[in-house]
Design a protein around this motif. Structure first.
Motif, PDB file in Angstrom:
ATOM      1  N   ALA A 286      -8.106  49.823  14.608  1.00  0.00           N
ATOM      2  CA  ALA A 286      -6.897  49.289  14.192  1.00  0.00           C
ATOM      3  C   ALA A 286      -5.926  49.003  15.181  1.00  0.00           C
ATOM      4  CB  ALA A 286      -6.064  50.445  13.308  1.00  0.00           C
ATOM      5  N   ALA A 287      -5.599  47.828  15.415  1.00  0.00           N
ATOM      6  CA  ALA A 287      -4.830  47.178  16.583  1.00  0.00           C
ATOM      7  C   ALA A 287      -3.743  46.797  16.337  1.00  0.00           C
ATOM      8  CB  ALA A 287      -5.676  45.934  17.136  1.00  0.00           C
ATOM      9  N   ASN A 288      -2.413  47.320  17.173  1.00  0.00           N
ATOM     10  CA  ASN A 288      -1.163  47.210  16.770  1.00  0.00           C
ATOM     11  C   ASN A 288      -0.485  46.820  18.219  1.00  0.00           C
ATOM     12  OD1 ASN A 288       1.342  46.709  15.881  1.00  0.00           O
ATOM     13  ND2 ASN A 288       1.712  48.917  15.759  1.00  0.00           N
ATOM     14  N   PHE A 289      -0.183  45.693  18.565  1.00  0.00           N
ATOM     15  CA  PHE A 289       0.444  45.043  19.807  1.00  0.00           C
ATOM     16  C   PHE A 289       1.930  44.763  19.583  1.00  0.00           C
ATOM     17  CE2 PHE A 289       1.780  41.899  22.660  1.00  0.00           C
ATOM     18  CZ  PHE A 289       1.502  42.392  23.945  1.00  0.00           C
ATOM     19  N   GLU A 290       2.653  45.374  20.171  1.00  0.00           N
ATOM     20  CA  GLU A 290       4.236  45.468  19.853  1.00  0.00           C
ATOM     21  C   GLU A 290       4.859  44.849  21.002  1.00  0.00           C
ATOM     22  OE1 GLU A 290       5.276  48.913  18.196  1.00  0.00           O
ATOM     23  OE2 GLU A 290       5.052  48.223  16.401  1.00  0.00           O
ATOM     24  N   GLN A 291       5.729  43.899  21.195  1.00  0.00           N
ATOM     25  CA  GLN A 291       6.376  43.387  22.240  1.00  0.00           C
ATOM     26  C   GLN A 291       7.710  42.583  22.052  1.00  0.00           C
ATOM     27  OE1 GLN A 291       5.216  39.451  24.488  1.00  0.00           O
ATOM     28  NE2 GLN A 291       4.454  41.064  26.292  1.00  0.00           N
ATOM     29  N   THR A 292       8.785  42.863  22.958  1.00  0.00           N
ATOM     30  CA  THR A 292       9.846  42.143  22.853  1.00  0.00           C
ATOM     31  C   THR A 292      10.153  41.532  23.977  1.00  0.00           C
ATOM     32  OG1 THR A 292      11.037  43.633  21.288  1.00  0.00           O
ATOM     33  CG2 THR A 292      12.527  42.125  22.393  1.00  0.00           C
ATOM     34  N   GLU A 293       9.996  40.053  23.970  1.00  0.00           N
ATOM     35  CA  GLU A 293      10.063  39.396  25.293  1.00  0.00           C
ATOM     36  C   GLU A 293      11.585  38.965  25.326  1.00  0.00           C
ATOM     37  OE1 GLU A 293       8.692  35.444  27.332  1.00  0.00           O
ATOM     38  OE2 GLU A 293       8.014  35.558  25.243  1.00  0.00           O
ATOM     39  N   LYS A 294      11.944  39.169  26.753  1.00  0.00           N
ATOM     40  CA  LYS A 294      13.254  38.959  27.215  1.00  0.00           C
ATOM     41  C   LYS A 294      13.329  38.060  28.554  1.00  0.00           C
ATOM     42  CE  LYS A 294      15.497  43.107  25.081  1.00  0.00           C
ATOM     43  NZ  LYS A 294      16.155  44.196  25.510  1.00  0.00           N
ATOM     44  N   ASP A 523       3.472  50.976   9.496  1.00  0.00           N
ATOM     45  CA  ASP A 523       3.414  50.052   8.578  1.00  0.00           C
ATOM     46  C   ASP A 523       3.257  48.698   8.786  1.00  0.00           C
ATOM     47  OD1 ASP A 523       3.717  49.076   5.763  1.00  0.00           O
ATOM     48  OD2 ASP A 523       5.668  49.182   5.612  1.00  0.00           O
ATOM     49  N   LEU A 524       2.082  48.509   8.976  1.00  0.00           N
ATOM     50  CA  LEU A 524       1.406  47.168   9.550  1.00  0.00           C
ATOM     51  C   LEU A 524       1.346  46.016   8.308  1.00  0.00           C
ATOM     52  CD1 LEU A 524      -1.092  48.482  12.118  1.00  0.00           C
ATOM     53  CD2 LEU A 524       1.232  48.385  12.235  1.00  0.00           C
ATOM     54  N   VAL A 537      -3.362  50.420   7.801  1.00  0.00           N
ATOM     55  CA  VAL A 537      -2.122  50.223   7.654  1.00  0.00           C
ATOM     56  C   VAL A 537      -1.272  50.984   8.022  1.00  0.00           C
ATOM     57  CG1 VAL A 537      -0.483  49.226   5.973  1.00  0.00           C
ATOM     58  CG2 VAL A 537      -2.622  48.386   5.851  1.00  0.00           C
ATOM     59  N   GLN A 538      -1.609  52.346   7.656  1.00  0.00           N
ATOM     60  CA  GLN A 538      -0.433  53.568   7.694  1.00  0.00           C
ATOM     61  C   GLN A 538      -1.232  54.543   8.581  1.00  0.00           C
ATOM     62  OE1 GLN A 538       1.297  54.474   4.086  1.00  0.00           O
ATOM     63  NE2 GLN A 538       3.183  53.653   4.645  1.00  0.00           N
TER      64      GLN A 538
END
Length: 923
Positions: A286-294, A523-524, A537-538
């Motif tokens: 289960a892959a979950n990549f999170e990024q906030t680019e600035k 919670d994908l 998902v969870q």
């Protein structure tokens, strides 16, 4: 050293002599008014070309006309995009706008476009320049394999005034492209009215994250009344959420390799339910990549034109891009504990598509023993790229001659860090390739008290990546009257230096998830859209990046123990120095024009990296004595290349143009592939390595096109391309016995991972493991052939349409596929612009293609056909203010990768729909 001349080169040189002969005859036969007429026409053409560069265009139709005029007046096969194209059509960066160009396709592994292919070639085989010079780029993703493809997501689109895509080369253009050369131009202060002020502010929203981020930009330009001195400044701030959710399979094992000692599997084989040769996914992740680019960037041009004949421009660039991210991988790992497999289900093409695993969860146990292994890798990464550049160019126009020069330097740096915590759960589960894994007991699987480190406590990696480009160029052009318009000669020196240094610190303490910091359940929604199971998902997650870093760095005494093998295997440097000279003749009259020339390039590569003897790698300690030929070694190689080129355009009528082109081109392997390095994934036993002895890519190219400009803002064009690739570099995977660099890390060899690798026969008790190593080598010949059809027309009542289709058939001499080549791709983009309202829609599709692996040394994967729907709405409030809404990936299309057949899943992702609302101003 290699030195090579070809028949094509000899033909081009002969052609140069022929042009000179024609010029001599023309000069003898032509005098007085006729000769003056030709000269006046050449001057008028040059003025027209200059006007195309400086004209200010507004609106969709005007921008399309300007782009079409650039294409129409070019000697080579060229496409163009203006600033309005980028702003009025769906785009979050320059690459998105390039998707409207025939022959251009995008790769969306991370949602936001980073790389582009031209005419079916690998993105690394294109050359991208900003105002004629290279821009240094450090990699943004920890442990990523760098390549030469330009990362367009790092460049704000607001700084671009226009760009050209050269699909057939000219001798004056820098070497290094097999697909095409993209030249982006920034806006210059003497080309726009003084005190021009433009900008925008807005928000970017991703529906998968259900949150928004701000963005803004401003551009100001001033020049004095005499237009002899001017300054412009452009500043941007951009933020966006980037999420990628889905499922991954890191590798496959045969049933027979897992059945030893497992009576349930042996019985299923005996009963004919499964076969020993069937392939089993080693895990479903289960892959979950999170990024906030600035991203913050500032560019400036300072122009000084003291006389009509003399001008200088100083270009300055600064960009800071924060690309820090968290990547979570939760993978029930059947192959790591084959004794716990209770059943397998056979699917099509010999692929096992489902199974069950028995196991018992443990409560707050740092050494849980179970026959079911589920790991969650929590990777917190700091990544901040800083890029700076200074470029000075100048030109002097004499009486019938021009002298121009350019010099500068560009540097890029990224001190990346990655903290890893790998927690364990021992409960049983079932799994399938359609839905992923589902835990038998969600109540324990979702309880943080049942998750903890298991032997290995993680580590902290610090990877410093640096790149630097230094360049200088001098060009001289002599104008002539007659059919031979001008002759250009020039010389260029370019040095690119790139290095990577990796330090991995060990000695972290083992912790439970509660001690690390429990962040609740995921919670994908993207995984839900893919139809994955509830457990995919969870599931549990940490409290975020800072919690992961703290869990590692706050360990008692942490930071004093550093792993030698990680440093040796991942530290390298390479410098490529190109010295080139060219001669180009430009010819033409009212109906026929073009150029012919040759470029000579001397390339010197200096590659450095660590070569470690087996006893030192096994000991994995500092202070090891290296015998002669080992240690930090440096290798040099040189190449000499003649690169001829020829472009011709014939005006059959004022509105119909036929073009032809022939050339020889070279490109180079990615920088890291030319260094003597070895980068491994010590868990799944895959690796990538470099090869300093690979030769450049080389191709002989034939191109042609026919264009009909039947109405204003309207045209139909067809083109063909044929590339006879004389040397194509391929990554070949071989099995090699190597020392596992993680074997001596605390908790690895005597933990579940090491014990399972020994039990499955993949490693010895001394840590000698059988790695699948992917390394570059000269792959021999290949061909790329195909064509494009493009159509553009402005209809009545504000409506118009752009559409294109590309066919590209590519294969190696042995019948293999070439990376990033889609056989079929097309774009249909209707638009509307009437009064204050504007709207555009773009539907794009590319068929399946071969791409690279997604972990170090992983086998190349095929990407299934990808479709995308984007849209833009605009409203012009008055002459100074407007609002726009860009909507990207409205279909939330699935990025599906597979190995061999489509039933052998490698990964599948979705990245969400992106909405960008902006208020624009212009004075």
């Amino acid at each position: 050293m290699s030195h090579r001349k070809t028949l094509l080169a000899a033909s081009i040189i002969a052609g140069l002599c022929l042009v000179g002969s024609i010029h001599a005859q023309d000069a003898t036969k032509t005098s007085g008014p006729a000769a003056q007429s030709s000269s006046d026409q050449a001057t008028a053409d040059q003025a027209k070309a200059k006007q195309l560069e400086t004209v200010t265009v507004t609106g969709i139709r005007a921008s399309l006309q300007a782009s079409m005029d650039t294409k129409r007046n070019a000697d080579a096969i060229v496409d163009a995009i203006t600033a309005e194209d980028i702003g009025k059509f769906p785009a979050s960066n320059v690459a998105e706008a390039l998707a409207q160009v025939p022959g251009v396709t995008l790769d969306r592994q991370f949602g936001a476009t980073q790389r582009v292919s031209i005419n079916g070639m690998d993105p690394s085989l294109n050359l991208t320049l900003l105002d004629g010079h290279p821009v240094a780029q450090a990699v943004w993703l920890y442990d990523d394999a760098p390549n030469r493809g330009f990362n367009f997501s790092l460049l704000a689109p607001e700084v671009i005034g226009n760009l050209e895509i050269y699909k057939s080369p000219e001798a004056r253009l820098a070497e290094g492209a097999l697909g095409g050369t993209i030249i982006m131009h920034t806006i210059k202060p003497l080309d726009v009215p003084s005190n021009t002020l433009t900008g925008s502010f807005g928000v970017n929203y991703n529906d998968m994250v259900e949150s928004s981020r701000p963005s803004g930009s401003v551009f100001y330009s001033w020049h004095n009344d005499d237009k002899t001195f001017g300054v412009d400044v452009s500043a941007q701030h951009y933020e966006q959420f980037q999420n990628r959710e889905g499922m991954e399979v890191f590798g496959y094992s045969t049933v027979s390799s897992l059945a030893t000692g497992n009576a349930a599997l042996q019985n299923e084989i005996a009963a004919g339910k499964i076969k020993g040769s069937d392939l089993v996914p080693q895990e479903v992740n289960a892959a979950n990549f999170e990024q906030t680019e600035k991203r913050d960037s500032v560019t400036s041009n300072i122009q000084w034109k003291p006389t009509e004949n003399l001008g200088f421009n100083l270009g300055l660039m600064y960009a800071r891009d924060n690309l820090s991210n968290v990547n979570q991988s939760m993978y029930p790992w059947a192959a790591n504990s084959p004794a716990g497999i209770t059943s397998l289900t056979e699917g099509p093409n010999g692929i096992i598509t489902g199974g069950t695993q028995a196991g018992t969860p443990c409560v707050n146990d740092l050494a849980c023993a179970s026959t079911a292994h589920t790991y969650t890798d929590n990777n917190a990464r700091k990544s901040v790229i800083t890029t700076k550049g200074v470029d000075l160019s100048g030109e002097y126009k004499g009486d019938g001659w021009r002298l121009s020069g350019q010099a500068g330097v560009s540097v890029s740096r990224n001190p990346m860090e990655q903290a890893v915590k790998e927690i364990f759960y021992g409960g049983g589960y079932s799994w399938s390739l359609n839905k992923g894994a589902q835990f038998d007991d969600p109540s324990t699987a979702n309880d943080p008290n049942y998750w903890a480190d298991n032997g290995w406590a993680g580590n902290l990696g610090k990877e410093l990546y640096k790149a630097k480009d230094t360049y200088g160029q001098l060009d001289f052009t002599k104008d002539f009257d007659g059919f031979l318009n001008s002759i250009s000669v020039g010389a260029r020196y370019a040095s690119h230096w790139e290095s990577q240094t990796l330090n991995v610190f060990t000695g972290a303490q083992t912790l439970t998830l509660s001690q690390i910091g429990f962040g609740g359940l995921t919670d994908l929604s993207g995984s839900k859209d893919l139809g994955l199971s509830q457990s995919m998902v969870q599931h549990v997650q940490t409290a975020g990046a800072q919690a992961i870093f703290d869990a590692i760095q706050n360990s008692p005494g942490f930071g004093t123990v550093q792993d030698p093998n990680s440093y040796w295997d991942n530290t390298f440097a390479i410098q490529q120095q190109n010295t080139a000279g060219y001669l180009q003749a430009n010819f033409g009259n009212d109906n026929l024009h073009g150029n012919i020339g040759a470029r000579f390039v001397h390339t010197q590569n200096t590659s450095s990296g660590w070569v470690i003897p087996a006893p030192c790698a096994t000991a994995d300690v500092w202070g090891c004595d290296f015998p002669s030929g080992f240690g930090y070694i440096t290798q040099k190689s040189t190449h000499n290349d003649w690169l001829p080129s020829f472009n011709i355009a014939y005006n059959v009528t004022p509105d119909i143009i036929l073009r032809g082109a022939g050339s020889e081109t070279i490109a180079y392997a990615p920088y890291n592939q030319m260094a003597p390095y070895f980068a491994a994934n010590d868990t799944v036993l895959t690796a990538s390595a470099g090869n300093p002895n690979v030769n450049p890519y080389r191709a002989v190219n034939w191109d042609g096109s026919a264009e009909w400009y039947f109405n204003p803002q309207s045209m139909v064009a067809v083109s063909f391309f044929y590339k006879n690739v004389l040397n194509y570099i391929v990554n070949k995977a071989t099995f090699q016995e190597r020392v596992n660099g993680s074997w001596t890390l605390p908790g690895f060899a005597d933990g579940l991972t090491g014990q399972s690798l020994v039990a499955s026969g993949q490693c010895t008790t001394a840590g000698i493991c059988n790695y699948s190593v992917s390394a570059p080598e000269d792959g021999g010949r290949a061909t790329v052939k195909g064509g494009t059809i493009s159509y553009q027309q402005a209809y009545g009542y504000g409506f118009g349409l752009r559409a294109n289709y590309t066919y590209s058939d590519a294969n190696t001499k042995s019948g293999g596929a070439l990376p990033y080549n889609s056989k079929n791709s097309y774009t249909v983009a209707p638009y509307y612009e009437e009064g204050p309202y504007s709207a555009s829609l773009a539907y794009s599709y590319r068929s399946s293609y071969l791409a690279g692996g997604y972990v170090a040394g992983a086998a190349p994967t095929y990407i299934d056909g990808f479709k995308e729907l984007d849209a833009t709405l605009g409203y012009q409030i008055n002459q100074n203010f407007s609002v726009t809404l860009n909507m990207l990936n409205l279909l939330n299309s699935k990025y599906y990768a597979y190995l061999g057949s489509k039933t052998q899943l490698a990964n599948e992702y979705v990245t969400g729909r992106q909405y960008m609302l902006k208020a624009n101003f212009k004075f």
